[in-house]
Scaffold this active site. Structure first.
Site, PDB file in Angstrom:
ATOM      1  CB  CYS A 291      -9.317 -52.823  22.341  1.00  0.00           C
ATOM      2  SG  CYS A 291      -8.804 -51.728  21.022  1.00  0.00           S
ATOM      3  NE  ARG A 320     -10.769 -47.194  13.773  1.00  0.00           N
ATOM      4  CZ  ARG A 320      -9.508 -47.575  13.942  1.00  0.00           C
ATOM      5  NH1 ARG A 320      -8.556 -46.872  13.355  1.00  0.00           N
ATOM      6  NH2 ARG A 320      -9.213 -48.616  14.688  1.00  0.00           N
ATOM      7  CD  GLN A 338      -8.410 -52.361  13.489  1.00  0.00           C
ATOM      8  OE1 GLN A 338      -9.181 -52.678  14.386  1.00  0.00           O
ATOM      9  NE2 GLN A 338      -7.436 -51.490  13.681  1.00  0.00           N
ATOM     10  CG  ASP A 340      -7.453 -55.559  16.420  1.00  0.00           C
ATOM     11  OD1 ASP A 340      -6.272 -55.381  16.749  1.00  0.00           O
ATOM     12  OD2 ASP A 340      -8.405 -54.869  16.833  1.00  0.00           O
ATOM     13  CG  HIS A 342      -6.510 -56.726  21.677  1.00  0.00           C
ATOM     14  ND1 HIS A 342      -7.510 -56.852  20.745  1.00  0.00           N
ATOM     15  CD2 HIS A 342      -6.166 -55.417  21.696  1.00  0.00           C
ATOM     16  CE1 HIS A 342      -7.775 -55.653  20.243  1.00  0.00           C
ATOM     17  NE2 HIS A 342      -6.983 -54.766  20.793  1.00  0.00           N
ATOM     18  CE  LYS A 422       2.566 -45.359  17.240  1.00  0.00           C
ATOM     19  NZ  LYS A 422       1.532 -45.037  16.292  1.00  0.00           N
ATOM     20  CG  HIS A 468      -4.011 -52.255  21.354  1.00  0.00           C
ATOM     21  ND1 HIS A 468      -5.374 -52.262  21.432  1.00  0.00           N
ATOM     22  CD2 HIS A 468      -3.571 -51.516  22.393  1.00  0.00           C
ATOM     23  CE1 HIS A 468      -5.744 -51.545  22.480  1.00  0.00           C
ATOM     24  NE2 HIS A 468      -4.669 -51.086  23.077  1.00  0.00           N
TER      25      HIS A 468
END
Ligand code: ZN
Ligand code: ZN
Length: 596
Positions: A291, A320, A338, A340, A342, A422, A468
């Site tokens: 992000c 992680r 990911q 991912d 945004h 979410k 996200h």
């Protein structure tokens, strides 16, 4: 958590809880000096922990199960009684673990000054037949509701008293119980099938990926065949993103401590991050999330309301920390990528953006052969950041998107993160297991922390909405799900090898080479099996590798310039023109079809 509450109210939950009592009775009959501790219902079944004079054997389990069958047929009622702590201590006088639990209940009834809150603590016990347990319930009416052919004891495991390794190691017996025999049968079949489809096992057998001790736990090595599938998934999804108004970006794997300070990760997510590295006296961290990088791209220009929405997508590799004990094949790892994205948008765009994001997510997942979805909506918790009115707009947009796509869904009221509501999208695989893949998550925290703004029509700065969004989630985990969903038998478009050409004898190799070459030229992924093995052995090996098509070539085929096709599902077609086969394969690939 909604699911769990529903489960706890279900009849099945009572059956399992009651079966645990019946099991404890049978165990204590077998070991009159045995001590029993606690035994709750769990997903798919129940367990009970015992302190016994000797280790349990599989033969013991059989005997216990047999005795349980007799007990349940006795139609013993489950009767509840409320007793005082003193009475309870008398009932369980020779059961030290139960005494400890009773003391715990008593202690819980003291106020902060040590005064009893309730002079007579009421302790609930349940009795059926000769067996009494300390228990809050609920239970079935009588033992007959536990069908003798609908439960089974599964296995024995070690477990510390109260989960604390300083305590004594107990023996835990796991059992499964269902409403009817067919349900048990179905469950056992799925367990068997799940073992066969285990992605760690198939990953090895099909040479898809590995984890090397030398490299480190939780870090995935994608072998050529696994990587081929990933490339196909990534290419498909990237193109779909570009066609749907996303802009592709790339960002680095590490970032300055200052960045993670601004984002709040160093305050709130430090346990999930690895130790920093020193670069010229400054601390840098491997990224746990993408992000902040996308935010910096957004911030690289002054944005006007006309520039919105911006949708940045990346296959972002993050690291992680996970304890080594929880690492599991591809589904629980320490480094993963990911898919991912945004989304930064204006208030008037929120509704449309969320609807599009959900639509897109369903499209990509369906293209992967997943068709069974359930949505979970998590709303504003008690502690939250941001403007409550914005939360309402966000949550309503999420709810309307779910409803307009006719997805079954549950609401976790107040279950959202402190920074935004979410949608989690769960997918059911071929064995009805739920996997959480897509997430569409609002964020009212990072725009504030990074001071995100755009210039509105009024010439004033405004804060954009930030979302996200990940579709497949992590490539690693998704690959694990795919392997298990298909049992390694990937649809033609994803199969790393789509066809194998099998010459029957050495004299057919030349012709086979030509066929393989032609198919490759048409874009098919083809292997040629030139080994001097018998044809049947070659077919067996190809079948084991779950290759969709096998082209068998011998004298006959060469003579008429054709091929014989054997399909992974066992069907067969002799002497067909190569072009017919090619057309069929290309059709399946183009449609990303499940059929062969
Ligand atoms: Zn109970
Ligand atoms: Zn993010």
């Amino acid at each position: 958590m909604v699911e769990q509450e529903k489960y706890e109210e279900s009849h099945l939950y009572r059956i399992r809880h009651s079966a645990a009592h019946v099991m404890a009775q049978a165990v204590l009959e077998l070991f009159p000096d045995g001590k029993f501790t606690i035994g709750p219902p769990i997903e798919n079944g129940f367990y009970y922990d015992f302190d016994l004079p000797r280790s349990l054997t599989p033969e013991d389990l059989e005997q216990i199960e047999k005795r349980m069958r007799q007990i349940v047929q006795g139609k013993h009622a489950f009767e509840k009684a409320i007793v005082s702590a003193e009475e309870a201590k008398k009932i369980f006088a020779d059961q030290p673990y139960k005494l400890e639990l009773i003391e715990g209940i008593e202690k819980g009834r003291l106020d902060e000054y040590g005064n009893p809150v309730n002079e007579k603590p009421d302790i609930s016990i349940y009795q059926h037949d000769t067996f009494v347990d300390l228990c809050r319930g609920p239970h079935v009416e009588n033992t007959r509701e536990i069908k003798p052919d609908a439960f089974k004891l599964m296995n024995i495991a070690g477990a510390y008293w109260r989960g604390d390794e300083k305590n004594k190691m107990l023996q835990r017996i796991y059992g499964t119980a269902w409403e009817k025999a067919d349900d048990l049968k179905g469950y056992l079949w799925k367990l068997e099938e799940a073992k066969k489809r285990d992605h760690r096992k198939l990953g090895k057998e099909l040479d898809l990926f590995s984890i090397s001790e030398e490299v480190g736990a939780g870090l995935i090595l994608w072998h050529p065949k696994g990587a081929m599938i990933r490339v196909l998934v990534e290419d498909f999804s990237r193109n779909a993103h570009l066609a749907n108004g996303y802009e592709w970006v790339f960002s680095p794997h590490i970032g300055r401590a200052h960045l993670w300070q601004t984002s709040g990760h160093l305050d709130f997510y430090k346990d999930g991050m690895y130790s920093p590295m020193d670069i010229d006296g400054e601390r840098f961290y491997a990224k746990p999330m993408n992000c902040p990088f996308h935010i910096e791209i957004f911030k690289s220009h002054l944005r006007s309301y006309r520039d919105l929405p911006r949708r940045y997508a990346e296959y972002g590799t993050v690291y992680r920390y996970e304890r080594s004990g929880v690492l599991h094949g591809l589904t629980r790892v320490r480094g993963f990528t990911q898919d991912d994205a945004h989304i930064f948008c204006r208030p008037d765009q929120v509704e449309e953006e969320i609807s599009r994001a959900l639509e897109f997510s369903l499209y990509v997942l369906r293209s992967m052969g997943l068709t069974d979805f359930k949505a979970y909506l998590s709303t504003k918790p008690e502690k939250f950041v941001g403007d409550p009115a914005k939360w309402d707009t966000a949550t309503e947009a999420l709810r309307r998107a779910i409803e307009s796509h006719h997805l079954p869904y549950e609401v976790d009221e107040g279950g959202g993160a402190f920074y935004g509501s979410k949608i989690d999208l769960k997918v059911m695989d071929a064995l009805d297991r739920e996997w959480q893949l897509s997430t569409i998550q609002f964020d009212f925290n990072l725009p504030e922390r990074f001071g995100l703004e755009y210039i509105g029509e009024d010439g004033q700065p405004h804060q954009p909405y930030m979302v996200h969004r990940a579709l497949l989630g992590s490539m690693e985990r998704f690959f694990g799900v795919l392997i298990e969903h298909f049992g390694g038998a990937f649809p033609v478009w994803l199969a790393p090898v789509q066809a194998v050409v099998i010459p029957i004898a050495d004299r057919h190799v030349e012709y086979a080479r030509g066929v393989a070459k032609n198919l490759r030229a048409e874009g098919l992924r083809v292997e040629l099996d030139e080994r001097s093995e018998r044809m049947n052995a070659k077919i067996r090996d190809a079948q084991k590798q779950k290759i969709p098509y096998m082209l068998v070539l011998g004298d006959n085929e060469i003579e008429c310039g054709r091929v014989s096709l054997r399909v992974r599902d066992g069907s067969q077609e002799n002497n067909i023109p190569l072009d017919d086969f090619l057309g069929r394969a290309q059709d399946r690939i183009l449609r990303r079809a499940a059929e062969l």
